[in-house]
Design a protein around this motif. Structure first.
Motif, mmCIF file in Angstrom:
data_model
loop_
_atom_site.group_PDB
_atom_site.id
_atom_site.type_symbol
_atom_site.label_atom_id
_atom_site.label_comp_id
_atom_site.label_asym_id
_atom_site.label_seq_id
_atom_site.Cartn_x
_atom_site.Cartn_y
_atom_site.Cartn_z
ATOM 1 N N PRO A 1 51.295 59.912 -33.361
ATOM 2 C CA PRO A 1 52.489 59.788 -34.209
ATOM 3 C C PRO A 1 52.151 59.080 -35.515
ATOM 4 O O PRO A 1 51.261 58.239 -35.577
ATOM 5 C CB PRO A 1 53.446 58.950 -33.366
ATOM 6 C CG PRO A 1 52.568 58.215 -32.414
ATOM 7 C CD PRO A 1 51.363 59.085 -32.188
ATOM 8 N N THR A 2 52.833 59.450 -36.568
ATOM 9 C CA THR A 2 52.661 58.772 -37.856
ATOM 10 C C THR A 2 54.023 58.271 -38.305
ATOM 11 O O THR A 2 55.060 58.809 -37.911
ATOM 12 C CB THR A 2 52.082 59.713 -38.925
ATOM 13 O OG1 THR A 2 52.958 60.821 -39.092
ATOM 14 C CG2 THR A 2 50.697 60.215 -38.539
ATOM 15 N N PHE A 3 54.028 57.226 -39.109
ATOM 16 C CA PHE A 3 55.275 56.691 -39.613
ATOM 17 C C PHE A 3 55.013 55.955 -40.911
ATOM 18 O O PHE A 3 53.882 55.580 -41.207
ATOM 19 C CB PHE A 3 55.954 55.773 -38.598
ATOM 20 C CG PHE A 3 55.086 54.651 -38.122
ATOM 21 C CD1 PHE A 3 55.095 53.429 -38.770
ATOM 22 C CD2 PHE A 3 54.251 54.812 -37.036
ATOM 23 C CE1 PHE A 3 54.277 52.391 -38.358
ATOM 24 C CE2 PHE A 3 53.435 53.774 -36.609
ATOM 25 C CZ PHE A 3 53.458 52.564 -37.264
ATOM 26 N N PRO B 1 36.173 60.748 -45.018
ATOM 27 C CA PRO B 1 37.448 60.068 -44.756
ATOM 28 C C PRO B 1 37.920 60.366 -43.342
ATOM 29 O O PRO B 1 37.687 61.455 -42.829
ATOM 30 C CB PRO B 1 38.399 60.665 -45.790
ATOM 31 C CG PRO B 1 37.754 61.914 -46.266
ATOM 32 C CD PRO B 1 36.272 61.785 -46.023
ATOM 33 N N SER B 2 38.512 59.394 -42.696
ATOM 34 C CA SER B 2 39.004 59.640 -41.343
ATOM 35 C C SER B 2 40.374 60.292 -41.415
ATOM 36 O O SER B 2 41.178 59.985 -42.286
ATOM 37 C CB SER B 2 39.066 58.338 -40.552
ATOM 38 O OG SER B 2 40.143 57.568 -40.975
ATOM 39 N N HIS B 3 40.615 61.188 -40.528
ATOM 40 C CA HIS B 3 41.898 61.879 -40.435
ATOM 41 C C HIS B 3 42.465 61.597 -39.055
ATOM 42 O O HIS B 3 41.790 61.816 -38.064
ATOM 43 C CB HIS B 3 41.727 63.396 -40.633
ATOM 44 C CG HIS B 3 41.168 63.739 -41.973
ATOM 45 N ND1 HIS B 3 41.920 63.690 -43.124
ATOM 46 C CD2 HIS B 3 39.925 64.103 -42.356
ATOM 47 C CE1 HIS B 3 41.157 64.034 -44.158
ATOM 48 N NE2 HIS B 3 39.950 64.273 -43.721
ATOM 49 N N PRO B 4 43.682 61.111 -38.997
ATOM 50 C CA PRO B 4 44.259 60.834 -37.675
ATOM 51 C C PRO B 4 44.368 62.100 -36.847
ATOM 52 O O PRO B 4 44.566 63.184 -37.377
ATOM 53 C CB PRO B 4 45.640 60.269 -37.982
ATOM 54 C CG PRO B 4 45.903 60.518 -39.415
ATOM 55 C CD PRO B 4 44.606 60.861 -40.069
ATOM 56 N N ASP B 5 44.201 61.947 -35.557
ATOM 57 C CA ASP B 5 44.372 63.058 -34.624
ATOM 58 C C ASP B 5 45.794 63.598 -34.791
ATOM 59 O O ASP B 5 46.745 62.840 -34.861
ATOM 60 C CB ASP B 5 44.166 62.551 -33.196
ATOM 61 C CG ASP B 5 44.202 63.656 -32.175
ATOM 62 O OD1 ASP B 5 45.082 64.529 -32.264
ATOM 63 O OD2 ASP B 5 43.338 63.661 -31.288
#
Length: 63
Positions: free
Chosen positions: A14-16, A6-10
């Protein structure tokens, strides 16, 4: 064949969260507006996506 990792955001990105409203139109297709959950009133003027009825599908149908 194996499942991809699974990919994990850096962690620096920013996440929202998103929210949506459905606008039911009498004389046109219904519309779904998608926007950032915590957007200010000013941001809502430009930070949204809309889709008309028929432009989107149920997630389960994409299996």
């Amino acid at each position: 064949m194996t499942d991809a990792e699974p990919s994990h955001p850096d962690s620096t990105e920013p996440t929202f969260e998103l929210d949506h409203v459905v606008v039911e139109n009498d004389d046109a297709p219904d519309e779904c507006a998608i926007f950032p959950l915590e957007a200010s009133e000013t941001e809502l003027l430009t930070a949204w996506i809309s889709a008309h009825e028929g432009d989107f599908v149920d997630l389960e149908s994409m299996h």
